[in-house]
Write a protein that holds these residues in place. Structure first.
Motif, PDB file in Angstrom:
ATOM      1  N   GLY A 248       2.553  14.836  12.809  1.00 59.44           N
ATOM      2  CA  GLY A 248       2.723  13.461  12.375  1.00 59.44           C
ATOM      3  C   GLY A 248       4.065  13.264  11.685  1.00 59.44           C
ATOM      4  O   GLY A 248       4.688  14.218  11.225  1.00 59.44           O
ATOM      5  N   PHE A 249       4.481  12.025  11.604  1.00 54.55           N
ATOM      6  CA  PHE A 249       5.765  11.710  10.982  1.00 54.55           C
ATOM      7  C   PHE A 249       5.575  10.529  10.060  1.00 54.55           C
ATOM      8  O   PHE A 249       5.037   9.511  10.474  1.00 54.55           O
ATOM      9  CB  PHE A 249       6.794  11.390  12.067  1.00 54.55           C
ATOM     10  CG  PHE A 249       8.181  11.145  11.544  1.00 54.55           C
ATOM     11  CD1 PHE A 249       8.911  12.177  10.999  1.00 54.55           C
ATOM     12  CD2 PHE A 249       8.728   9.872  11.591  1.00 54.55           C
ATOM     13  CE1 PHE A 249      10.180  11.961  10.523  1.00 54.55           C
ATOM     14  CE2 PHE A 249       9.997   9.654  11.105  1.00 54.55           C
ATOM     15  CZ  PHE A 249      10.728  10.699  10.578  1.00 54.55           C
ATOM     16  N   THR A 250       6.005  10.666   8.826  1.00 55.80           N
ATOM     17  CA  THR A 250       5.772   9.609   7.850  1.00 55.80           C
ATOM     18  C   THR A 250       7.092   9.141   7.275  1.00 55.80           C
ATOM     19  O   THR A 250       7.874   9.953   6.785  1.00 55.80           O
ATOM     20  CB  THR A 250       4.895  10.132   6.690  1.00 55.80           C
ATOM     21  OG1 THR A 250       3.714  10.680   7.227  1.00 55.80           O
ATOM     22  CG2 THR A 250       4.556   9.015   5.732  1.00 55.80           C
ATOM     23  N   LEU A 251       7.347   7.863   7.342  1.00 51.90           N
ATOM     24  CA  LEU A 251       8.525   7.305   6.698  1.00 51.90           C
ATOM     25  C   LEU A 251       8.252   7.034   5.245  1.00 51.90           C
ATOM     26  O   LEU A 251       7.140   6.744   4.874  1.00 51.90           O
ATOM     27  CB  LEU A 251       8.941   5.997   7.390  1.00 51.90           C
ATOM     28  CG  LEU A 251       9.574   6.139   8.781  1.00 51.90           C
ATOM     29  CD1 LEU A 251       9.835   4.763   9.347  1.00 51.90           C
ATOM     30  CD2 LEU A 251      10.872   6.909   8.702  1.00 51.90           C
TER      31      LEU A 251
ATOM     32  N   SER B 284      -0.270   8.338   0.915  1.00 51.09           N
ATOM     33  CA  SER B 284      -1.014   9.247   0.054  1.00 51.09           C
ATOM     34  C   SER B 284      -0.061  10.162  -0.710  1.00 51.09           C
ATOM     35  O   SER B 284       1.091  10.374  -0.304  1.00 51.09           O
ATOM     36  CB  SER B 284      -1.978  10.099   0.891  1.00 51.09           C
ATOM     37  OG  SER B 284      -1.257  11.054   1.650  1.00 51.09           O
ATOM     38  N   PHE B 285      -0.552  10.723  -1.805  1.00 54.57           N
ATOM     39  CA  PHE B 285       0.258  11.648  -2.596  1.00 54.57           C
ATOM     40  C   PHE B 285       0.673  12.844  -1.751  1.00 54.57           C
ATOM     41  O   PHE B 285       1.818  13.305  -1.812  1.00 54.57           O
ATOM     42  CB  PHE B 285      -0.549  12.105  -3.823  1.00 54.57           C
ATOM     43  CG  PHE B 285       0.214  13.033  -4.734  1.00 54.57           C
ATOM     44  CD1 PHE B 285       1.205  12.551  -5.561  1.00 54.57           C
ATOM     45  CD2 PHE B 285      -0.068  14.394  -4.759  1.00 54.57           C
ATOM     46  CE1 PHE B 285       1.920  13.399  -6.402  1.00 54.57           C
ATOM     47  CE2 PHE B 285       0.629  15.252  -5.591  1.00 54.57           C
ATOM     48  CZ  PHE B 285       1.628  14.752  -6.420  1.00 54.57           C
ATOM     49  N   GLU B 286      -0.249  13.357  -0.936  1.00 53.77           N
ATOM     50  CA  GLU B 286       0.035  14.513  -0.096  1.00 53.77           C
ATOM     51  C   GLU B 286       1.154  14.213   0.894  1.00 53.77           C
ATOM     52  O   GLU B 286       2.023  15.056   1.140  1.00 53.77           O
ATOM     53  CB  GLU B 286      -1.229  14.956   0.657  1.00 53.77           C
ATOM     54  CG  GLU B 286      -2.309  15.569  -0.224  1.00 53.77           C
ATOM     55  CD  GLU B 286      -3.052  14.532  -1.070  1.00 53.77           C
ATOM     56  OE1 GLU B 286      -2.992  13.320  -0.710  1.00 53.77           O
ATOM     57  OE2 GLU B 286      -3.675  14.925  -2.068  1.00 53.77           O
ATOM     58  N   GLU B 287       1.137  13.021   1.480  1.00 54.65           N
ATOM     59  CA  GLU B 287       2.202  12.636   2.411  1.00 54.65           C
ATOM     60  C   GLU B 287       3.546  12.534   1.700  1.00 54.65           C
ATOM     61  O   GLU B 287       4.587  12.938   2.246  1.00 54.65           O
ATOM     62  CB  GLU B 287       1.864  11.303   3.070  1.00 54.65           C
ATOM     63  CG  GLU B 287       0.755  11.365   4.093  1.00 54.65           C
ATOM     64  CD  GLU B 287       0.412   9.993   4.630  1.00 54.65           C
ATOM     65  OE1 GLU B 287       0.314   9.856   5.852  1.00 54.65           O
ATOM     66  OE2 GLU B 287       0.251   9.046   3.833  1.00 54.65           O
ATOM     67  N   SER B 288       3.534  11.992   0.488  1.00 51.04           N
ATOM     68  CA  SER B 288       4.774  11.872  -0.276  1.00 51.04           C
ATOM     69  C   SER B 288       5.342  13.238  -0.625  1.00 51.04           C
ATOM     70  O   SER B 288       6.557  13.461  -0.559  1.00 51.04           O
ATOM     71  CB  SER B 288       4.526  11.066  -1.559  1.00 51.04           C
ATOM     72  OG  SER B 288       4.139   9.749  -1.263  1.00 51.04           O
TER      73      SER B 288
ATOM     74  N   ASN C 125       0.850  -1.182   0.000  1.00 43.49           N
ATOM     75  CA  ASN C 125       0.000   0.000   0.000  1.00 43.49           C
ATOM     76  C   ASN C 125       0.885   1.231   0.000  1.00 43.49           C
ATOM     77  O   ASN C 125       1.863   1.306   0.755  1.00 43.49           O
ATOM     78  CB  ASN C 125      -0.912   0.025   1.237  1.00 43.49           C
ATOM     79  CG  ASN C 125      -1.964  -1.061   1.190  1.00 43.49           C
ATOM     80  OD1 ASN C 125      -2.535  -1.326   0.146  1.00 43.49           O
ATOM     81  ND2 ASN C 125      -2.207  -1.699   2.326  1.00 43.49           N
ATOM     82  N   HIS C 126       0.563   2.203  -0.840  1.00 47.28           N
ATOM     83  CA  HIS C 126       1.333   3.432  -0.899  1.00 47.28           C
ATOM     84  C   HIS C 126       0.769   4.464   0.082  1.00 47.28           C
ATOM     85  O   HIS C 126      -0.430   4.495   0.347  1.00 47.28           O
ATOM     86  CB  HIS C 126       1.293   4.033  -2.311  1.00 47.28           C
ATOM     87  CG  HIS C 126       2.151   3.299  -3.283  1.00 47.28           C
ATOM     88  ND1 HIS C 126       1.807   2.095  -3.832  1.00 47.28           N
ATOM     89  CD2 HIS C 126       3.365   3.619  -3.816  1.00 47.28           C
ATOM     90  CE1 HIS C 126       2.758   1.692  -4.662  1.00 47.28           C
ATOM     91  NE2 HIS C 126       3.708   2.598  -4.666  1.00 47.28           N
TER      92      HIS C 126
END
Length: 226
Positions: free
Chosen positions: A223-226, A12-16, A9-10
């Protein structure tokens, strides 16, 4: 039926986009360049659009952006001649007589000589070059000049097939060969699941012992996204 991403699962585009912008800002702050191996069709243009939007919103500082791929440059021209293929948001930009992929500081480098001159830029630049999996193309030259520098970042934005240089880097290989020369890939650590004081103390220890080029600690209030 193609199954490239069947088992994952990818985000979201916004998170990327947020992750890319944060990485670029941090890299510029420490005096490095951002290398982005990108496929010439669609992915390179997506990146130009993202950078344009981030600049307009004040999220990304001014600096040179090089599109160092003759094929990507040609494809960008083709796309601009066919705005009927854009989504509604992008068509609205075109209708306002704006280039959805263009912005101040963007340079299209067509010739090998122009590409080589990028090597004189040591900080503050985003270098988008082919090939997307780092198996050939101009990105390998930019890796040679930047991948060993701890202040630089390599941002992988596309699928890396098994057996490619890109896949070996993504899988954590610390030394890579480019044009028969061996280069060490600086590593970064992302620290999570701890109180702020403990995270920062551990980050300092990791960096001082040379276990990673940079230890990243997430902001405690977001938030923190790897």
């Amino acid at each position: 039926m193609e199954t490239t991403y069947a088992e994952r699962n990818h985000r979201s585009f916004e998170e990327s986009v947020r992750e890319f912008v944060e990485c670029a800002v941090e890299t510029f702050d420490r005096g490095g360049n951002v290398l982005v191996p990108a496929f010439a069709i669609e992915r390179a243009q997506d990146l130009l659009y993202v950078i344009r939007e981030a600049r307009m919103k004040g999220r990304l500082p001014y600096g040179p952006v090089f599109l160092d791929s003759p094929m990507a440059i040609a494809v960008t021209g083709v796309m601009l001649r066919h705005p009927e293929c854009f989504d509604e948001e992008t068509r609205a930009i075109v209708e306002r007589e704006h280039d959805p992929f263009g912005f101040p500081g963007l340079e299209f480098t067509q010739t090998p000589e122009e590409s080589r001159r990028i090597n004189d830029v040591h900080s503050g630049a985003v270098i988008i070059a082919g090939s997307g999996m780092m198996t050939g193309g101009r990105i390998k030259h930019h890796l040679k000049h930047n991948v060993w520098r701890k202040e630089c970042s390599l941002v992988v934005v596309g699928y890396q097939a098994e057996g490619t240089l890109g896949r070996r880097i993504v899988d954590g290989e610390r030394e890579i060969k480019i044009f028969e020369q061996t280069f060490r890939v600086p590593s970064h650590a992302f620290l999570v699941h701890g109180e702020e004081a403990a995270l920062r103390a551990f980050a300092e220890k990791i960096e001082s012992d040379g276990l990673a080029g940079k230890a990243h600690v997430p902001a405690m209030n977001e938030g923190f996204t790897l």
